[in-house]
Design a protein around this motif. Sequence first.
Motif, PDB file in Angstrom:
ATOM      1  N   ALA A  57      13.894 -65.184 -82.703  1.00  9.47           N
ATOM      2  CA  ALA A  57      14.672 -66.426 -82.752  1.00  9.47           C
ATOM      3  C   ALA A  57      13.787 -67.636 -83.008  1.00  9.47           C
ATOM      4  CB  ALA A  57      15.433 -66.609 -81.432  1.00  9.47           C
ATOM      5  N   ALA A  58      12.505 -67.570 -82.626  1.00 16.39           N
ATOM      6  CA  ALA A  58      11.598 -68.697 -82.831  1.00 16.39           C
ATOM      7  C   ALA A  58      11.338 -68.964 -84.305  1.00 16.39           C
ATOM      8  CB  ALA A  58      10.274 -68.432 -82.114  1.00 16.39           C
ATOM      9  N   SER A  59      11.667 -68.016 -85.184  1.00 16.76           N
ATOM     10  CA  SER A  59      11.449 -68.193 -86.623  1.00 16.76           C
ATOM     11  C   SER A  59      12.691 -68.696 -87.348  1.00 16.76           C
ATOM     12  CB  SER A  59      11.014 -66.861 -87.249  1.00 16.76           C
ATOM     13  OG  SER A  59       9.800 -66.408 -86.699  1.00 16.76           O
ATOM     14  N   VAL A  60      13.732 -69.012 -86.592  1.00 18.63           N
ATOM     15  CA  VAL A  60      15.041 -69.284 -87.186  1.00 18.63           C
ATOM     16  C   VAL A  60      15.563 -70.652 -86.763  1.00 18.63           C
ATOM     17  CG1 VAL A  60      17.414 -68.438 -87.408  1.00 18.63           C
ATOM     18  CG2 VAL A  60      15.527 -66.811 -87.117  1.00 18.63           C
ATOM     19  N   SER A  61      16.186 -71.346 -87.707  1.00 17.44           N
ATOM     20  CA  SER A  61      16.959 -72.552 -87.404  1.00 17.44           C
ATOM     21  C   SER A  61      18.355 -72.376 -87.986  1.00 17.44           C
ATOM     22  CB  SER A  61      16.311 -73.797 -88.004  1.00 17.44           C
ATOM     23  OG  SER A  61      15.094 -74.103 -87.370  1.00 17.44           O
ATOM     24  N   MET A  62      19.375 -72.709 -87.181  1.00 20.23           N
ATOM     25  CA  MET A  62      20.756 -72.631 -87.641  1.00 20.23           C
ATOM     26  C   MET A  62      21.539 -73.796 -87.068  1.00 20.23           C
ATOM     27  SD  MET A  62      21.684 -68.555 -87.501  1.00 20.23           S
ATOM     28  CE  MET A  62      20.895 -67.420 -88.665  1.00 20.23           C
TER      29      MET A  62
END
Length: 511
Positions: A57-62
Amino acid sequence: MTHTCSHRRGAHWRLTPLLALWSAAGWAAAEAPPPPPPAPLLPPAIQQALQAAGIPAASVSMLVYPVEGGNTRLSLGADVVRSMASVMKLFTTGAALQTLGPAFTWRTQVALGGRLGPDGALEGPLLMRGEGDPSLVVERVNLMMLRWRAAGLRDIRGDWLLDRSAFAAPEHDPAAFDDQPLKPHNAGPDALLLSHQAVTLRLRPDVANPAWARVSMEPELSGVRLDAKVPLDDKAPCGDWREAMGLTLRPDAPPATGWTIALKGRYPRACGERDWPLHWPGTPRQDHTERMLDAAWRQAGGLLQGQVLASGPWPPETPVWFTWESPPLATVVRDINKFSNNVMARQLFLTLGRAPAPDARSPLGPATLDAARAVVTQYVVQSTLDASTGTSPCAGNALVMDNGSGLSRTEAASAACVGRWLQALWASPAMPDLLASLPLAGVDGTARRMGAATGRAHLKTGSLDGVASVAGVALGDSGRRYVVVGVINDPKANAARSALAALVDWTVHDR
């Protein structure tokens, strides 16, 4: 009252050992490190796609929220600044539609440097000046030449001098980004950009010679020869047919100034007709425009006694003889966003960096990258200010512009900045043209293969090594429209594109 106090004292006495335990536990908790924050709650389909690809999740922005404003439906890492790849084109095209206007056009102008006789002979040089038109493809160049002929020009008895002073861009290295100088996306900006500085090799089975492939080149470049004796392979699948072609690009032996493009492999018959676009590096100097103009003029039946040469600005007070106008900006922006054209985006970005010239005879000075970066950044920040707080999610380092195309390792933005910019554009006069320029999910452009939400989302997609992104506007089942932004920065990002498709699908099914 006395009874009540006595009861409290008794209760206090009985609970003292327990309070002591609580106190000890409290001290222990104070000394222990704080627990990690809870894992973000994502819709199951998105979570499963990320887990299957091994993406944390630390590699993702939504980010998902109503385009008119309101409660946020989903937010994950929205303030983290990440590489957005081609989603950055939204800043370039949106700012251009707002500041230049959808009817803006680029002009390519021609002047006569001598007397034009009744026989069509120009006794002197031909002067040509560009403003950075991104749309001067081979068909338009050929039509422009025919119109010169119709206007009476036949024989240029001097040199053909090119004025590129509208752009003051630094020297461009086509190998700098990914060490692939022949890739079309690696062309640099040019105030006289023709056919995107590219040549396209077209291969097809030859009807007249059934055992061979017919190979042609478009556009023709003066002094460039095609050496392509390519037999057909009846057994091989199409697959990665380019790898089997043995392409080489070599200069002719000195003192010749020509080049040879050679193909020596076998072409699979199963491929049918295929195009192979190549950036023309033109080392040791970029000469694609010069070679293409020379060839196109001669193909149109024109004569040239001199050479096509780069020069400086026109002499003062030189009258314009012919003006060619580009399609309107709204059409150009559609080509940029639908097909994620990096070369055209860079041309548009630099156009935004043209400042008023100190010389009153010229309306605009030369464009620079620094000026373009400042213009776009300032406009985006001002457009995304919160009226109540006076702050913008795009301020500071939340938006970093480089060349305006996203084909960069320094260009970046936060999901919050992208989302707020889309929201600002939705409320602006530019909204219809920008929305029409974005690929429609499952239908066209770079989003045609996105099966989720077919026909229900206008999306700009982005892809680089380690980057997968999507941003746009989606129509929910409820009738509400949402801003949707998703980006993954991870070495395995391209394996997790299904997570971005799941994000769009979840956004649409809002009931």
